[in-house]
Design a protein around this motif. Structure first.
Motif: not given
Length: 187
Positions: A73-79, A161-167
């Motif tokens: 469980h993280t701030s962006v959901g269950t991953v 989850t600081t890498g989430q959505g990075l390009q």
């Protein structure tokens, strides 16, 4: 053949022998270096640059036997995470199970690798979706639903989850759900 006394009268001949010695020594040294750098590589294949297989990035856990892929469980959901709660990511640029992240990319996004041993899934992750792929640097990378998995060096603790959505490095980076789907940056 000239004797020692004849060579002493002809300084050119003596100098020539003095030059040949260091040149021959340098040639032997170069030959030895060339032979030693080729060791370990197969015929017809060049050795990988040492920078591509350097020590793991500071925030990348070492390969382990029986790597557990889990749901966390993280701030962006269950991953997906590893057994220590470290978030794992997919790289949109990868073509199926083939990684396209090497060099500087792999320094920022270290691959989740596994030593010999059975890979397991737990805590909501699906065992049938866990697999491996062989990287061109010879390491075994963990996959989930056919996606090679990576850590992000910007994540400093479990659940980050600081890498989430990075390009970067030519593609997007996203976390995965336990169903093996990428979770888009905006949900």
């Amino acid at each position: 053949m000239p004797n020692a006394r004849d060579r002493s009268r002809n300084p050119g001949k003596k100098a020539r022998w003095a030059v040949v010695g260091p040149v021959a020594a340098a040639a032997v040294a170069l030959l030895a270096v060339g032979c030693s750098s080729a060791s370990g590589s197969s015929p017809g294949r060049s050795a990988a640059p040492s920078t591509a297989t350097s020590a793991p990035a500071p925030n990348a856990p070492a390969p382990t036997a029986g790597v557990a892929v889990m749901a966390g469980h993280t701030s962006v959901g269950t991953v997906l995470t590893d057994r220590r709660g470290r978030t794992v990511y997919l790289f949109e640029k990868d073509a199926g199970p083939v990684s396209s992240c090497y060099g500087a990319c792999a320094s920022a996004w270290p691959p989740v690798t596994a030593a010999a041993g059975q890979l397991t899934a737990g805590g909501g992750a699906n065992q049938t979706l866990v697999g491996t792929t062989l990287r061109r640097d010879g390491k075994t990378q963990v996959t989930y639903a056919g996606h090679p998995l990576y850590y992000f060096v910007g994540d400093s603790k479990p659940g980050d989850t600081t890498g989430q959505g990075l390009q970067n490095f030519g593609g997007g980076w996203d976390v995965l759900t336990p169903a093996g789907q990428k979770l888009e940056a905006n949900g």
